[in-house]
Design a protein around this motif. Structure first.
Motif, PDB file in Angstrom:
ATOM      1  N   MET A   1       0.823  -1.204   0.000  1.00  9.13           N
ATOM      2  CA  MET A   1       0.000   0.000   0.000  1.00  9.13           C
ATOM      3  C   MET A   1       0.862   1.260   0.000  1.00  9.13           C
ATOM      4  O   MET A   1       0.511   2.271  -0.622  1.00  9.13           O
TER       5      MET A   1
ATOM      6  N   SER B   1       0.692   4.350  -2.704  1.00 10.96           N
ATOM      7  CA  SER B   1       0.337   5.706  -2.272  1.00 10.96           C
ATOM      8  C   SER B   1       1.498   6.684  -2.355  1.00 10.96           C
ATOM      9  O   SER B   1       1.291   7.901  -2.308  1.00 10.96           O
TER      10      SER B   1
ATOM     11  N   SER C   1      -6.448   2.789   3.817  1.00 15.74           N
ATOM     12  CA  SER C   1      -5.616   1.581   3.907  1.00 15.74           C
ATOM     13  C   SER C   1      -5.915   0.784   5.169  1.00 15.74           C
ATOM     14  O   SER C   1      -6.004  -0.451   5.128  1.00 15.74           O
TER      15      SER C   1
ATOM     16  N   VAL D   1      -6.467   2.299  -2.889  1.00 19.64           N
ATOM     17  CA  VAL D   1      -5.384   2.996  -2.195  1.00 19.64           C
ATOM     18  C   VAL D   1      -4.794   4.072  -3.097  1.00 19.64           C
ATOM     19  O   VAL D   1      -4.540   5.207  -2.661  1.00 19.64           O
TER      20      VAL D   1
END
Length: 299
Positions: free
Chosen positions: A33, A37, A65, A105
């Motif tokens: 994640m 991001s 998340s 995400v």
């Protein structure tokens, strides 16, 4: 009937990822994640202080998340109602299978950066108006040029707009109402976020929406949306439109929801449900210790 809901910005707390990282595979999931991001989510969710994680560009992917991490740990099945508040709707879209978790995400990160940039263009803010007559509150906001950005039910309306108007509202609140300023960067869910909406629309254009696997409610009007593409379109317009969480809760009651589970970072939506959804069992998932109770409920 059980509803699983994902919270939005403002629910974050320092260290909120820490207990969840002890779950099998969690660190690897959070690392993935983080790559999506462009943020070190593990550090931000464990050791960063409150000031750092209230940055809109950080908060939104962080909150989404964590909600998705907990949802995966619950691994629900069966007939569910799913909804999210504000940026929590992106998590809800992934929970319902409209978009993959990875895309959720990534979308949350784009939205967070875009809204942070939009906030820097003009001095705006938000404040929660608690109590008072609903119509009187709405008239007071209109007179000051403020928008009811969140109509949360349970006697709570969030006003948003120019900082000067928010200050005037605090100095002269509607009858029998309290005005509580919110620690946010700007006027979310208003016309001031149009530049951010344009950037979210660009990201949405890269996505294909699948039909929801669960009953998926929309912040726009509280209705269930059965078309994945339409739900993604609503995620775009939501950036400048009011969040009607009051209508989402009303729809849950109409659907016969008798238990509501709030994913972490839980607390805000559970509090609203306690006041507006009387008789509905309420579970706030804050740590993995709460998961067994949720699984028992789902079973």
């Amino acid at each position: 009937m059980i509803a699983i809901v994902a919270p939005g910005q403002g629910s974050q707390t320092p260290g909120m990822f820490s207990p969840w990282l002890e779950l099998p595979g969690a660190r690897e999931t959070v690392a993935a994640m983080s790559d999506l991001s462009g943020l070190d989510l593990e550090r931000l969710g464990t050791t960063a202080d409150a000031d750092e994680i209230k940055d809109t560009a950080v908060t939104q992917p962080l909150v989404v998340s964590l909600a998705l991490l907990a949802f995966e740990a619950i691994a629900p099945s069966g007939d569910l109602v799913v909804a999210g508040h504000s940026v929590g709707e992106i998590a809800a879209a992934a929970m319902a299978g409209v978009i993959p978790k990875d895309e959720a995400v990534r979308l949350a990160a784009v939205r967070g950066r875009a809204m942070a940039d939009a906030c820097a263009l003009e001095e705006t803010s938000m404040a929660a108006v608690l109590g008072g007559d609903e119509q009187e509150v709405l008239r007071a906001l209109d007179a000051l040029g403020l928008d009811p950005a969140n109509r949360n039910g349970a006697g709570q309306i969030v006003a948003a707009g120019p900082l000067q108007a928010i200050t005037a509202l605090r100095e002269n609140p509607p009858a029998k109402a309290r005005v509580m300023p919110l620690s946010v960067a700007g006027a979310f869910h208003t016309r001031f976020m149009q530049p951010a909406q344009d950037r979210v629309a660009e990201q949405r254009a890269t996505l294909q929406g699948s039909a929801p696997a669960y009953t998926l409610l929309s912040n726009a009007d509280g209705t269930a949306v059965g078309d994945g593409g339409e739900f993604l379109d609503r995620l775009v317009t939501q950036v400048t439109s009011p969040v009607r969480w009051d209508l989402c809760m009303s729809t849950m009651l109409d659907l016969g929801v008798d238990a509501i589970v709030e994913l972490p970072p839980a607390g805000a939506l559970s509090g609203l449900a306690r006041r507006a959804m009387k008789g509905v069992q309420n579970v706030a998932v804050k740590t993995p210790d709460d998961l067994d109770g949720v699984r028992d409920l789902l079973a």
